[in-house]
Design a protein around this motif. Structure first.
Motif, PDB file in Angstrom:
ATOM      1  N   SER A  36      69.126  36.634 -16.914  1.00  0.00           N
ATOM      2  CA  SER A  36      67.791  37.117 -16.561  1.00  0.00           C
ATOM      3  C   SER A  36      67.445  38.427 -17.253  1.00  0.00           C
ATOM      4  N   SER A  37      68.464  39.146 -17.765  1.00  0.00           N
ATOM      5  CA  SER A  37      68.203  40.409 -18.459  1.00  0.00           C
ATOM      6  C   SER A  37      67.672  40.176 -19.866  1.00  0.00           C
ATOM      7  N   THR A  38      68.144  39.120 -20.515  1.00  0.00           N
ATOM      8  CA  THR A  38      67.797  38.882 -21.920  1.00  0.00           C
ATOM      9  C   THR A  38      67.109  37.543 -22.157  1.00  0.00           C
ATOM     10  N   GLY A  39      67.185  36.634 -21.189  1.00  0.00           N
ATOM     11  CA  GLY A  39      66.638  35.294 -21.390  1.00  0.00           C
ATOM     12  C   GLY A  39      67.566  34.387 -22.173  1.00  0.00           C
ATOM     13  N   ILE A  40      68.773  34.879 -22.485  1.00  0.00           N
ATOM     14  CA  ILE A  40      69.725  34.084 -23.262  1.00  0.00           C
ATOM     15  C   ILE A  40      70.347  33.011 -22.382  1.00  0.00           C
ATOM     16  N   ARG A  41      70.409  31.794 -22.894  1.00  0.00           N
ATOM     17  CA  ARG A  41      71.077  30.701 -22.196  1.00  0.00           C
ATOM     18  C   ARG A  41      72.577  30.799 -22.452  1.00  0.00           C
ATOM     19  N   HIS A  73      76.762  48.350  -9.148  1.00  0.00           N
ATOM     20  CA  HIS A  73      76.062  47.447  -8.242  1.00  0.00           C
ATOM     21  C   HIS A  73      77.101  46.847  -7.298  1.00  0.00           C
ATOM     22  N   THR A  74      76.666  46.432  -6.131  1.00  0.00           N
ATOM     23  CA  THR A  74      77.629  45.972  -5.118  1.00  0.00           C
ATOM     24  C   THR A  74      77.328  44.581  -4.581  1.00  0.00           C
ATOM     25  N   GLU A  75      76.211  43.989  -4.978  1.00  0.00           N
ATOM     26  CA  GLU A  75      75.866  42.669  -4.451  1.00  0.00           C
ATOM     27  C   GLU A  75      76.979  41.670  -4.759  1.00  0.00           C
ATOM     28  N   GLY A  76      77.195  40.749  -3.820  1.00  0.00           N
ATOM     29  CA  GLY A  76      78.241  39.751  -4.017  1.00  0.00           C
ATOM     30  C   GLY A  76      79.581  40.267  -3.552  1.00  0.00           C
ATOM     31  N   THR A  77      80.444  40.631  -4.496  1.00  0.00           N
ATOM     32  CA  THR A  77      81.816  41.011  -4.147  1.00  0.00           C
ATOM     33  C   THR A  77      82.175  42.436  -4.571  1.00  0.00           C
ATOM     34  N   ALA A  78      81.175  43.277  -4.733  1.00  0.00           N
ATOM     35  CA  ALA A  78      81.411  44.674  -5.140  1.00  0.00           C
ATOM     36  C   ALA A  78      82.223  44.744  -6.430  1.00  0.00           C
ATOM     37  N   TRP A  79      81.937  43.846  -7.326  1.00  0.00           N
ATOM     38  CA  TRP A  79      82.749  43.658  -8.523  1.00  0.00           C
ATOM     39  C   TRP A  79      82.809  44.905  -9.400  1.00  0.00           C
ATOM     40  N   ALA A  80      81.666  45.563  -9.639  1.00  0.00           N
ATOM     41  CA  ALA A  80      81.641  46.692 -10.572  1.00  0.00           C
ATOM     42  C   ALA A  80      82.486  47.881 -10.103  1.00  0.00           C
ATOM     43  N   ILE A  83      70.009  45.658 -11.793  1.00  0.00           N
ATOM     44  CA  ILE A  83      69.641  47.042 -11.483  1.00  0.00           C
ATOM     45  C   ILE A  83      70.554  48.026 -12.214  1.00  0.00           C
ATOM     46  N   SER A  84      71.864  47.790 -12.149  1.00  0.00           N
ATOM     47  CA  SER A  84      72.785  48.697 -12.850  1.00  0.00           C
ATOM     48  C   SER A  84      72.580  48.611 -14.366  1.00  0.00           C
ATOM     49  N   TYR A  85      72.279  47.415 -14.863  1.00  0.00           N
ATOM     50  CA  TYR A  85      71.989  47.228 -16.290  1.00  0.00           C
ATOM     51  C   TYR A  85      70.789  48.074 -16.693  1.00  0.00           C
ATOM     52  N   ASP A 124      76.406  41.021 -26.134  1.00  0.00           N
ATOM     53  CA  ASP A 124      75.166  40.327 -26.492  1.00  0.00           C
ATOM     54  C   ASP A 124      73.967  40.847 -25.710  1.00  0.00           C
ATOM     55  N   GLN A 125      74.216  41.649 -24.684  1.00  0.00           N
ATOM     56  CA  GLN A 125      73.127  42.151 -23.851  1.00  0.00           C
ATOM     57  C   GLN A 125      72.725  43.583 -24.192  1.00  0.00           C
TER      58      GLN A 125
END
Length: 437
Positions: free
Chosen positions: A58-63, A217-224, A281-283, A302-303
């Motif tokens: 969703s940041s770049t539109g890249i598939r 960012h923390t959504e999901g599993t606080a991965w970052a 958001i973090s991006y 690539d982003q």
């Protein structure tokens, strides 16, 4: 790697696979009074469709994986075709939808990200929902030779079975920290910190210069934030051993406490919107110059917007550590499809291994002048034998990752609970997980 998106389309895959039609016997009469003459059977085959769901960045539109899909469909035109449903979802949404699709029997023929859900992964193996792939890999010398031995070993279960199609190399499966060279310079910092003491000092110096140190960012599993905290925990032998444990029996120990303390400390140096937000958001915070560092993996190359390529650099975590678990990149084949579909799916997985191998060969034999600075940094880091720390998401129970962390991390960050209380809550998730098994 997580991205914000919209709901997945709820489509059922009708008729799993396309089968070759039966031979047609044509009889013709040459003329009245003449004997019948039988023509040779004519076989009519149809292209076999292989359903798969892939995400759009969703940041770049890249598939994501579009090159793989296009290459496969070109090579096997008329025989197999990867029938992709492109969705704009976060990876967390995609993973949760896998569970729904499993219950409703609407899984596509090829599924990704399965190893990021340890308990679900074990469940689908036990239920016979995904194919054991040794028969494809071990009997295909060409395919097996493409895979680095350490990578192949990481995909094997205790009994030697393989349920995920491997990538070729761990070279692109690693995470470190991307950093803004321009902002570092404004704070008088000439290079990325090499020790954890220097890292925290770097955060202080950035903040003193009016620069937010970290985009998290923390959504999901606080991965970052967990990338940084687990890399830091691996600074000791005890921590390294802890990060190797599958389903730890307790977090109320020195390593678990250290991770909690680091998490709490990290939120002193990030943006106000880090909590409850996803990668988008973090991006945006990083690539708008609002923050100086963002933890992520090679796939973010690539982003990087073109106008930012000269100022963004890459570094290993302090003490030359990268987070890496190549098995999290494996793809699975769903068992209840036809043999024709499963054979095509295996060919897709093999091609993915091959393209990954070719990517490594091309990149590692190139010159730094042909690369953006962050990419050249990454190759240099990887060539200098970094310590690879396992991704916690491969090791920890799903209740902790998907529910508990989201509930207790805000309280830890705000000081409402202590690191000791945080680890106690983590242990409660273990008991809940065991009760649900």
């Amino acid at each position: 790697m997580k991205r914000t998106g919209k709901e997945n389309k709820k489509e059922l895959y009708a008729g799993k696979g396309v089968r070759a039609s039966a031979a047609i016997l044509l009889l013709a009469l040459m003329a009245a009074g003449c004997s019948k003459q039988t023509e040779q059977p004519v076989e009519s085959s149809k292209e076999v469709s292989i359903p798969i769901i892939l995400t759009v960045d969703s940041s770049t539109g890249i598939r994501n994986e579009e090159k793989l899909i296009n290459t496969f469909n070109r090579l096997y035109d008329g025989k197999w075709q990867a029938d992709v449903e492109w969705i704009m979802e976060t990876e967390e949404e995609y993973r949760q939808n896998l569970k729904r699709q499993n219950v409703t029997d609407t899984l596509p023929a090829v599924i990704t990200d399965l190893r990021m859900l340890p308990s679900f992964y074990q469940m689908v193996i036990q239920d016979g929902r995904i194919e054991e792939l040794s028969k494809y890999i071990e009997e295909d010398e060409e395919w097996k030779d493409m895979i680095e031995p350490s990578v192949l070993e990481s995909y094997k279960e205790d009994d030697g079975s393989i349920y995920l199609g491997p990538i070729s190399t761990a070279a692109f499966a690693c995470s470190g920290i991307f950093w803004n060279e321009e902002l570092f310079s404004q704070a008088g910092i000439e290079k990325f910190p090499e020790t954890w003491e220097e890292f925290w000092d770097c955060c202080e110096r950035l903040e003193s210069a009016g620069i937010t140190p970290l985009a998290l960012h923390t959504e999901g599993t606080a991965w970052a934030p967990m990338l940084i905290a687990t890399a830091e925990a691996a600074s000791t032998q005890e921590g390294r051993d802890f990060m190797q444990q599958f389903y730890p029996e307790s977090y109320q120990n020195a390593s678990g406490l250290r991770i909690a303390e680091t998490l709490q400390k990290l939120f002193q140096y990030t943006t106000e919107d880090a909590m409850y937000t996803d990668f988008d958001i973090s991006y945006e915070n990083f690539f708008s110059g609002q923050a100086a560092m963002i933890p992520n993996g090679y796939w973010m190359m690539d982003q990087i917007p073109e106008e930012w390529q000269d100022k963004v650099r890459f570094a290993a975590f302090p003490e030359n550590k990268l987070i890496s678990s190549p098995e999290t990149f494996g793809w699975a084949i769903v068992s209840d499809y036809s043999e024709e579909v499963k054979e095509g799916a295996a060919a897709l997985l093999k091609l993915r291994t091959k393209l990954n191998m070719e990517q490594r060969e091309e990149l590692f034999t190139g010159t730094s002048e042909e690369m953006i600075p962050a990419q050249a940094d990454y190759i240099e880091v990887y060539k200098h034998n970094p310590e690879l720390v396992p991704n916690y998401q491969v090791k920890w129970n799903s209740i902790l990752q998907e529910e508990t962390l989201g509930e207790i991390l805000p309280d830890l960050a705000s000081g409402k609970i202590t690191p000791e209380e945080f680890t106690k809550k983590e242990d409660e998730s273990i008991q809940q997980f065991l009760e649900e098994q």
